[in-house]
Design a protein around this motif. Structure first.
Motif, mmCIF file in Angstrom:
data_model
loop_
_atom_site.group_PDB
_atom_site.id
_atom_site.type_symbol
_atom_site.label_atom_id
_atom_site.label_comp_id
_atom_site.label_asym_id
_atom_site.label_seq_id
_atom_site.Cartn_x
_atom_site.Cartn_y
_atom_site.Cartn_z
ATOM 1 N N GLY A 13 0.842 -1.203 0.000
ATOM 2 C CA GLY A 13 0.000 0.000 0.000
ATOM 3 C C GLY A 13 0.870 1.244 0.000
ATOM 4 O O GLY A 13 0.548 2.264 0.624
ATOM 5 N N THR A 15 1.613 3.563 -2.160
ATOM 6 C CA THR A 15 1.209 4.826 -2.788
ATOM 7 C C THR A 15 0.096 5.532 -2.016
ATOM 8 O O THR A 15 -0.290 6.636 -2.379
ATOM 9 N N GLY A 16 -0.417 4.910 -0.966
ATOM 10 C CA GLY A 16 -1.553 5.484 -0.237
ATOM 11 C C GLY A 16 -1.128 6.479 0.817
ATOM 12 O O GLY A 16 0.052 6.855 0.919
ATOM 13 N N SER A 17 -2.095 6.889 1.610
ATOM 14 C CA SER A 17 -1.850 7.885 2.640
ATOM 15 C C SER A 17 -0.854 7.371 3.693
ATOM 16 O O SER A 17 0.150 8.033 4.006
ATOM 17 N N ILE A 18 -1.078 6.172 4.214
ATOM 18 C CA ILE A 18 -0.151 5.605 5.207
ATOM 19 C C ILE A 18 1.188 5.268 4.555
ATOM 20 O O ILE A 18 2.257 5.526 5.127
ATOM 21 N N HIS A 41 -1.824 -0.841 -5.799
ATOM 22 C CA HIS A 41 -2.905 -1.400 -6.614
ATOM 23 C C HIS A 41 -2.680 -1.137 -8.102
ATOM 24 O O HIS A 41 -2.281 -2.011 -8.842
ATOM 25 N N ALA A 62 -0.879 -4.801 -7.802
ATOM 26 C CA ALA A 62 -1.879 -5.865 -7.653
ATOM 27 C C ALA A 62 -2.655 -6.058 -8.949
ATOM 28 O O ALA A 62 -3.062 -7.171 -9.273
ATOM 29 N N ALA A 110 -8.380 -6.637 0.577
ATOM 30 C CA ALA A 110 -7.287 -7.015 -0.335
ATOM 31 C C ALA A 110 -5.977 -7.240 0.410
ATOM 32 O O ALA A 110 -5.102 -7.947 -0.068
ATOM 33 N N ALA A 128 -1.451 -1.268 9.730
ATOM 34 C CA ALA A 128 -2.420 -0.175 9.555
ATOM 35 C C ALA A 128 -3.738 -0.736 9.034
ATOM 36 O O ALA A 128 -4.808 -0.226 9.352
ATOM 37 N N ASN A 129 -3.651 -1.796 8.246
ATOM 38 C CA ASN A 129 -4.791 -2.399 7.537
ATOM 39 C C ASN A 129 -5.734 -3.093 8.537
ATOM 40 O O ASN A 129 -5.732 -4.305 8.699
ATOM 41 N N LYS A 130 -6.564 -2.281 9.225
ATOM 42 C CA LYS A 130 -7.383 -2.802 10.327
ATOM 43 C C LYS A 130 -8.383 -3.852 9.880
ATOM 44 O O LYS A 130 -8.816 -4.687 10.654
ATOM 45 N N GLU A 131 -8.773 -3.795 8.586
ATOM 46 C CA GLU A 131 -9.761 -4.761 8.097
ATOM 47 C C GLU A 131 -9.263 -6.204 8.269
ATOM 48 O O GLU A 131 -10.067 -7.129 8.404
ATOM 49 N N ASP A 155 -2.406 2.054 13.562
ATOM 50 C CA ASP A 155 -3.631 2.836 13.745
ATOM 51 C C ASP A 155 -3.414 3.688 15.004
ATOM 52 O O ASP A 155 -2.964 3.166 16.039
ATOM 53 N N GLY A 216 -7.276 8.329 3.195
ATOM 54 C CA GLY A 216 -7.926 7.784 2.009
ATOM 55 C C GLY A 216 -9.448 7.934 2.118
ATOM 56 O O GLY A 216 -9.992 8.179 3.194
ATOM 57 N N MET A 277 -0.035 11.078 11.370
ATOM 58 C CA MET A 277 0.203 9.628 11.374
ATOM 59 C C MET A 277 1.688 9.276 11.396
ATOM 60 O O MET A 277 2.055 8.136 11.674
HETATM 61 P P1 NAD Z 1 -5.363 4.846 0.745
HETATM 62 O O1 NAD Z 1 -6.591 4.628 -0.050
HETATM 63 O O2 NAD Z 1 -4.764 6.200 0.799
HETATM 64 O O3 NAD Z 1 -4.208 3.841 0.219
HETATM 65 C C1 NAD Z 1 -4.447 2.486 0.038
HETATM 66 C C2 NAD Z 1 -3.234 1.789 -0.539
HETATM 67 O O4 NAD Z 1 -3.605 0.410 -0.768
HETATM 68 C C3 NAD Z 1 -2.760 2.345 -1.876
HETATM 69 O O5 NAD Z 1 -1.351 2.230 -1.975
HETATM 70 C C4 NAD Z 1 -3.415 1.402 -2.880
HETATM 71 O O6 NAD Z 1 -2.646 1.288 -4.101
HETATM 72 C C5 NAD Z 1 -3.389 0.092 -2.128
HETATM 73 N N1 NAD Z 1 -4.446 -0.820 -2.567
HETATM 74 C C6 NAD Z 1 -5.769 -0.556 -2.697
HETATM 75 N N2 NAD Z 1 -6.421 -1.645 -3.161
HETATM 76 C C7 NAD Z 1 -5.496 -2.611 -3.335
HETATM 77 C C8 NAD Z 1 -5.529 -3.938 -3.827
HETATM 78 N N3 NAD Z 1 -6.655 -4.514 -4.258
HETATM 79 N N4 NAD Z 1 -4.365 -4.626 -3.849
HETATM 80 C C9 NAD Z 1 -3.209 -4.055 -3.466
HETATM 81 N N5 NAD Z 1 -3.109 -2.793 -3.014
HETATM 82 C C10 NAD Z 1 -4.234 -2.080 -2.949
HETATM 83 O O7 NAD Z 1 -5.677 4.298 2.215
HETATM 84 P P2 NAD Z 1 -4.990 4.730 3.602
HETATM 85 O O8 NAD Z 1 -5.718 5.878 4.168
HETATM 86 O O9 NAD Z 1 -3.511 4.811 3.431
HETATM 87 O O10 NAD Z 1 -5.370 3.483 4.503
HETATM 88 C C11 NAD Z 1 -4.671 2.239 4.425
HETATM 89 C C12 NAD Z 1 -5.082 1.371 5.608
HETATM 90 O O11 NAD Z 1 -4.622 2.010 6.797
HETATM 91 C C13 NAD Z 1 -6.587 1.197 5.768
HETATM 92 O O12 NAD Z 1 -6.854 -0.084 6.244
HETATM 93 C C14 NAD Z 1 -6.956 2.222 6.807
HETATM 94 O O13 NAD Z 1 -8.087 1.841 7.558
HETATM 95 C C15 NAD Z 1 -5.717 2.216 7.674
HETATM 96 N N6 NAD Z 1 -5.490 3.455 8.415
HETATM 97 C C16 NAD Z 1 -5.289 4.617 7.746
HETATM 98 C C17 NAD Z 1 -5.092 5.794 8.457
HETATM 99 C C18 NAD Z 1 -4.816 7.097 7.758
HETATM 100 O O14 NAD Z 1 -4.573 8.089 8.429
HETATM 101 N N7 NAD Z 1 -4.826 7.162 6.445
HETATM 102 C C19 NAD Z 1 -5.111 5.769 9.855
HETATM 103 C C20 NAD Z 1 -5.314 4.554 10.497
HETATM 104 C C21 NAD Z 1 -5.499 3.391 9.772
#
Ligand code: NAD
Ligand code: MG
Length: 400
Positions: A13, A15-18, A41, A62, A110, A128-131, A155, A216, A277
């Motif tokens: 993950g 490229t995402g926020s975390i 992704h 992915a 995922a 971070a991926n609480k799911e 988290d 995100g 974070m």
């Molecule tokens: P985001 O949407 O900004 O980033 C998600 C990341 O996952 C991206 O890099 C994306 O490319 C990747 N991704 C998405 N679908 C995918 C797939 N099918 N296969 C592979 N990679 C995939 O999300 P986020 O805000 O960074 O959150 C990520 C996790 O961290 C979540 O479970 C969220 O609950 C948890 N979290 C986030 C924060 C926060 O401040 N952003 C705080 C606490 C917990």
């Protein structure tokens, strides 16, 4: 350590926020961390940029088409980066050689398969991926224990609780450590003070405009509905082996107190800090040492006050749904998670109204109530798929 004092990292993950916040902290400590694997992704341009900057040995998309596109983009300047795709690629990233520490920051279901693979491989997991914990918390924690994988919560609430637990944790349970309650703080999101009867009109962009955190879109909607706190309640029970009755939620609009632990003598220990974070991420990256995170100091005098209030169940029905799912046990938490993912997606695409998210999740929970806890990954996927298709039926009916 056998190789050297450098910690090898895999970031799922990326490229995402975390993922981005993690790489921000990592870049402040070039002598300490080596980014060996990155996974995302389908954001090819984002991943190509990260590859140029961090030079991983492995880059995974992915989405298989995105993997082909990334290989093409990296072709000439970075021939040494191995590019892989699909779920097999994600698992490769989670178990890549020389990786001491896997950052599990994929959003949603995922992330389950690769995070579980990292646990079975005995890697340190920054979670971070609480799911993952909501869908398969019992299985995941059992695998981590069996294979000696240390799980460090990223988290912010769970990281705060972890910081307030005594060193004897997790060798001893909460009772023997004299812990009475875990208290999760919740900001209350953008609609904490909005008139409930106007909530049906809320747009996706309004729901995603969180007052304190930039995140995100899925987790932003979850914060607005407080399903995020519901998922975190389940996350806390699984991570810390706590009974649901031992975990409370209190609204704290400033997001400065990130959570608390109450001991039996009446002492409350809390972790405070900027809503950034990079603080929990740096804590988990460095643990048990402390690293510079880039976050600013907290000016308590400028802050002046901290407010707390009880959550209003009429405004936030999703929180109660999470307590209900925990109490129902069996597969109910996995059903809750899947139904919520489908409902949030439908809301973000304009198919259902904001207040229907809770209605969809409640109906799916009711229709699938009473199933047994899934014993393995295949069973969890089965429950997840079934709950998604039931949720889709409900969404289609809602959308008319
Ligand atoms: P985001 O949407 O900004 O980033 C998600 C990341 O996952 C991206 O890099 C994306 O490319 C990747 N991704 C998405 N679908 C995918 C797939 N099918 N296969 C592979 N990679 C995939 O999300 P986020 O805000 O960074 O959150 C990520 C996790 O961290 C979540 O479970 C969220 O609950 C948890 N979290 C986030 C924060 C926060 O401040 N952003 C705080 C606490 C917990
Ligand atoms: Mg949180």
């Amino acid at each position: 350590v056998a190789h050297d004092a450098v910690t090898g990292l895999s970031i799922l993950g990326a490229t995402g926020s975390i993922g981005t916040s993690t790489l921000d902290v990592v870049a402040r400590h070039p002598d300490r961390f080596r980014v060996r694997a990155l996974a995302a992704h389908r954001d090819v341009a984002g991943m190509a940029g990260l590859c140029r900057r961090f030079r991983p040995e492995l880059a995974v998309m992915a989405d298989p088409d995105a993997a082909v596109a990334l290989r093409r983009q990296l072709g000439d300047d970075l021939p040494g980066v191995r590019v892989a795709g699909g779920e097999a690629g994600l698992i490769e990233a989670a178990t890549w050689p020389g990786v001491d520490c896997v950052v599990a920051a994929i959003v949603g279901a995922a992330g389950l398969m690769p995070t579980l693979a990292a646990a079975r491989d005995g890697r340190r997991i920054l979670l971070a991926n609480k799911e993952v914990l909501v869908m398969a918390g019992e299985l995941f924690m059992a695998e981590a224990r069996a294979h000696g994988a240390v799980v460090l919560p990223v988290d912010s609430e769970h990281n705060a609780i972890f910081q307030c637990l005594p060193e004897a944790y997790p060798a001893r349970d909460l009772d023997s450590l004299g812990i009475r309650r875990l208290i999760l703080t919740a900001s209350g999101g953008p609609f904490r003070a909005r008139a409930p009867e106007t909530l049906a009109q809320v747009t996706p962009d309004e729901a995603c405009a969180h007052p304190n955190w930039s995140m995100g879109r899925k987790i932003s909607v979850d914060s607005a509905t407080m399903m995020n706190k519901g998922l975190e309640l389940i996350e806390a029970c699984r991570l810390f082996s706590a009974e649901p009755g031992r975990v409370d939620v209190v609204i704290h609009p400033q997001s400065i107190v990130h959570s608390l632990v109450e001991y039996r003598d009446g002492s409350l220990l809390a972790q405070l800090g900027q809503p950034d974070m990079r603080i929990p991420i740096a804590h988990a990256l460095g643990w048990p040492e402390r690293l510079v995170s880039g976050a600013e100091s907290l000016d308590l005098a400028a802050l002046a006050r901290l407010d707390f209030e009880a959550p209003d169940p009429r405004r936030f029905p999703c929180l109660q749904l999470a307590y209900d799912a925990l109490e129902a046990g069996g597969h109910a938490c996995a059903v809750l998670n899947a139904a919520n993912e489908v409902a949030v997606e439908a809301f973000l695409h304009g198919e259902i109204g904001y207040t229907r998210i809770a209605v969809v999740v409640a109906e799916v929970l009711e229709r699938m109530s009473g199933g047994p806890a899934a014993a393995d990954l295949e069973a969890i996927r089965g429950v997840d798929n079934e709950a998604r298709s039931v949720a889709l039926q409900v969404v289609r009916r809602e959308a008319g």
